[in-house]
Design a protein around this motif. Structure first.
Motif, PDB file in Angstrom:
ATOM      1  N   HIS A 259       0.824  -1.205   0.000  1.00 53.40           N
ATOM      2  CA  HIS A 259       0.000   0.000   0.000  1.00 53.40           C
ATOM      3  C   HIS A 259       0.863   1.262   0.000  1.00 53.40           C
ATOM      4  O   HIS A 259       0.630   2.180  -0.798  1.00 53.40           O
ATOM      5  CB  HIS A 259      -0.931   0.012   1.214  1.00 53.40           C
ATOM      6  N   ARG A 263       1.253   4.220  -2.811  1.00 52.95           N
ATOM      7  CA  ARG A 263       0.959   5.615  -2.485  1.00 52.95           C
ATOM      8  C   ARG A 263       2.126   6.533  -2.848  1.00 52.95           C
ATOM      9  O   ARG A 263       1.938   7.597  -3.456  1.00 52.95           O
ATOM     10  CB  ARG A 263       0.657   5.730  -0.983  1.00 52.95           C
ATOM     11  N   ASN A 530     -14.653   6.379   2.726  1.00 53.07           N
ATOM     12  CA  ASN A 530     -13.815   6.634   1.551  1.00 53.07           C
ATOM     13  C   ASN A 530     -12.415   6.036   1.729  1.00 53.07           C
ATOM     14  O   ASN A 530     -11.840   5.471   0.788  1.00 53.07           O
ATOM     15  CB  ASN A 530     -13.713   8.137   1.296  1.00 53.07           C
ATOM     16  N   THR A 531     -11.882   6.158   2.941  1.00 48.75           N
ATOM     17  CA  THR A 531     -10.537   5.622   3.201  1.00 48.75           C
ATOM     18  C   THR A 531     -10.514   4.109   3.089  1.00 48.75           C
ATOM     19  O   THR A 531      -9.613   3.518   2.492  1.00 48.75           O
ATOM     20  CB  THR A 531     -10.061   6.050   4.602  1.00 48.75           C
ATOM     21  N   ARG A 533     -12.587   2.215   1.393  1.00 52.78           N
ATOM     22  CA  ARG A 533     -12.778   1.814  -0.006  1.00 52.78           C
ATOM     23  C   ARG A 533     -11.502   1.986  -0.809  1.00 52.78           C
ATOM     24  O   ARG A 533     -11.207   1.199  -1.718  1.00 52.78           O
ATOM     25  CB  ARG A 533     -13.903   2.655  -0.618  1.00 52.78           C
ATOM     26  N   GLU A 534     -10.730   3.009  -0.482  1.00 53.68           N
ATOM     27  CA  GLU A 534      -9.502   3.283  -1.234  1.00 53.68           C
ATOM     28  C   GLU A 534      -8.364   2.359  -0.827  1.00 53.68           C
ATOM     29  O   GLU A 534      -7.630   1.841  -1.667  1.00 53.68           O
ATOM     30  CB  GLU A 534      -9.075   4.741  -0.998  1.00 53.68           C
ATOM     31  N   ARG A 535      -8.222   2.105   0.472  1.00 50.57           N
ATOM     32  CA  ARG A 535      -7.048   1.403   0.971  1.00 50.57           C
ATOM     33  C   ARG A 535      -7.307  -0.014   1.427  1.00 50.57           C
ATOM     34  O   ARG A 535      -6.363  -0.800   1.602  1.00 50.57           O
ATOM     35  CB  ARG A 535      -6.438   2.175   2.149  1.00 50.57           C
TER      36      ARG A 535
END
Length: 591
Positions: A259, A263, A530-531, A533-535
């Motif tokens: 991850h 990023r 949102n976090t 779902r993204e990570r």
């Protein structure tokens, strides 16, 4: 101390050509008169030049008075290392050290083509470097002839025992000639190492090259206190602030490595990753990219914590805190090596402050407590680097002057400078926003620091309780329940880390049969979703999803976990309070 006259002449020339003007303490100690020809049990801190130390220590034994080796045949020396990366690194070091002697060096490590290694052994080698399992394989197959060995070196012996190589080491040492020299190098000398030395060494000379007070004296430690949800922003800003030639970032899991690598790559950093799930070729390519400058940042698990020596590694970042002081020291020891200065930054979420204090105390280290660099500080550093760029003071050569004159004829000096400046800034990733929260010093380290008032640090008072029940909070479902032995003690950190929130943002936690439902404060719910779902959650096979309105009611009262101060809850029926985290009868605790 200057280069010793007791070094074999061919090696002395190689050291001088490499820029050595003095020896480190461990290198000096192995050349002492009483150490010549003797078995050695050496403990020295990481980064102290141990590879060169045993290289020069065994040189006279191998060369036997000659300046160069004769044609290679059966190996004269065997070097055993715990990992593939360290073994290949040792081979590279010995290749330049023994270059003027005509020494042939072969490697035998897991993950490489065993047929290629066997052909190299058949051609002959003066020194063989390898890992325990692969060396034993070659010995049992008759490919590695041990009859001519004059010296055996065990590098990072404590690590080899920790990794379970005792049986392999005992087999290899048992196959070596009894009149060999045995040199055992270890960061520490616990009882298992002492027993190994007693069994396989003869009257070994004990050398301690450094004291505990000197450990990591060339490393500047910083404890960077951050909001948990701003941890990655703090790492990005730290990279921009220091702008180190090479940096290594340590994470606790493979998923975290993947991850963070993604990023940083998306933000424009030249980055590679290093973890146990990569193939040997991928790991070798990643390290080579760092060595030749194609990458400047390596994100790694602890597989890279021991033995890896990257050139010009000026910065180590602990993205996840180590679990013990030994890991902290081994990770940090990748910088500050052989007299070179380095910086080590521990990224400490507010909720892990006490853990960081204990870790530093156990490691006998002092760390300055700092805040994450903000945008203004990074911009000031960037300005300073641009104004003092060495390239600005270099004179243009004749080939460049023709184009310089053409530029001057077409544009003003201001236009040229502005274009160069814009291009410079465009190559640098933009810094992240960081909360401007005051911090108070950690109480870690040997000397300790004075405590200041709680008001200076955004930390919830213990008497107030760590959790709240929220009005209008949002409910989420996590795919672990009683069937998977879910426990609030390890669920809560997972929930916080997955969505970048703190404990105060988490309300009730309800553990059901196959899932756990938990409440997030309404003001944080959208960002949390949102976090995630993204990570993702950072844990393989574990998912978090929102649940529909009213679907969060527990099936039974005992499913309910309402955390209060010190983990106690009180039943509604007036019974005595009980520990909510007490395991069910007959079941083991899960830590």
């Amino acid at each position: 101390m200057s280069l010793s006259i007791s070094i074999a002449p061919a090696l002395s020339g190689a050291l001088a050509a490499r820029g050595y003007t003095a020896l480190t303490s461990v290198q000096t100690a192995v050349l002492a008169p009483e150490a010549e020809g003797a078995d050695l049990l050496v403990s020295a801190q990481t980064g102290s030049g141990k590879t060169v130390a045993f290289g020069i220590a065994i040189a006279r034994t191998l060369l036997d008075g000659a300046d160069r080796f004769e044609a290679p045949g059966a190996p004269l020396a065997l070097i055993i290392a715990p990992t593939r990366e360290l073994a290949l690194q040792v081979r590279r070091e010995l290749e330049w050290l023994y270059a003027e002697t005509g020494g042939q060096i072969a490697s035998c490590v897991g993950g490489m083509d065993i047929r290629t290694e066997r052909r190299a052994l058949e051609r002959g080698a003066h020194i063989v470097v390898g890992t325990p399992g692969r060396l034993r394989d070659h010995i049992t197959r008759g490919a590695l002839d041990m009859s001519a060995l004059r010296a055996v070196v065990l590098d990072e012996a404590d690590e080899m025992l920790d990794l379970g190589f005792r049986e392999d080491l005992e087999f290899i040492l048992g196959e070596a000639p009894e009149d060999r020299r045995t040199l055992l190098f270890s960061a520490t000398v616990p009882k298992p190492i002492a027993l190994l030395a007693k069994r396989f060494q003869r009257d070994a000379l004990r050398i301690t090259a450094t004291s505990e007070k000197e450990q990591h004296g060339d490393i500047s430690y910083q404890a960077m206190l951050v909001e948990p949800r701003e941890r990655e922003n703090a790492i990005i800003n730290t990279l921009l602030f220091f702008d180190a030639q090479n940096t290594i970032i340590f994470c606790s899991t493979r998923e975290a490595v993947k991850h963070l690598t993604s990023r940083l790559s998306n933000r424009g950093f030249s980055v590679v990753s290093l973890s146990g799930e990569l193939s040997q070729a991928e790991r070798t390519n990643a390290l080579q990219a760092m060595r030749d400058g194609r990458a400047r940042i390596c994100v790694a698990t602890d597989v890279a914590a021991r033995g890896i020596d990257l050139p010009n590694l000026d910065l180590v970042i602990h993205a996840d805190l180590p679990t013990n002081p030994e890991t902290l020291l081994h990770r940090s020891g990748r910088t500050g090596r052989a007299g070179r200065k380095g910086t080590c930054v521990l990224v400490v979420p507010f909720s892990r402050r006490r853990s960081a204090e204990r870790l530093l105390q156990m490691a006998k280290l002092e760390a300055a407590t700092v805040s994450a660099p903000g945008i203004a500080a990074i911009q000031e550093k960037t300005k300073e680097r641009i104004l003092h760029d060495p390239a600005l003071s270099e004179a243009a050569d004749e080939d460049e002057m023709e184009l310089v004159r053409e530029l001057q004829a077409l544009y003003t000096p201001e236009q040229i400078a502005a274009a160069w400046l814009r291009r410079e800034l465009a190559t640098r990733p933009a810094p992240e926003e960081i909360s401007d929260a005051p911090v108070r010093p950690l109480d870690g380290g040997r000397k300790g620091r004075e405590r200041t008032g709680r008001a200076e640090y955004p930390e919830r008072n213990e008497q107030e309780g760590r959790f709240e029940k929220f009005e209008g909070g949002a409910w989420f479902s996590l795919s672990l329940g009683r069937k998977q032995r879910a426990d609030p003690r390890w669920l809560l950190p997972l929930i916080c880390k997955a969505g970048g929130v703190t404990k105060r943002d988490v309300g009730s936690i309800r553990i059901l049969e196959t899932e756990t439902r938990f409440e997030i404060a309404a003001s944080k719910a959208e960002d949390y979703l949102n976090t995630v779902r993204e990570r993702g959650t950072g844990e393989k096979g574990v998912t978090i999803r929102p649940v529909s309105e009213g679907a969060s009611s527990p099936r039974r009262q005992k499913d309910r976990f309402e955390p209060k101060a010190k983990g106690w809850k009180k039943k509604d029926n007036g019974e005595k309070p009980h520990r909510s985290d007490k395991p069910a009868k007959g079941k083991k605790r899960r830590s």
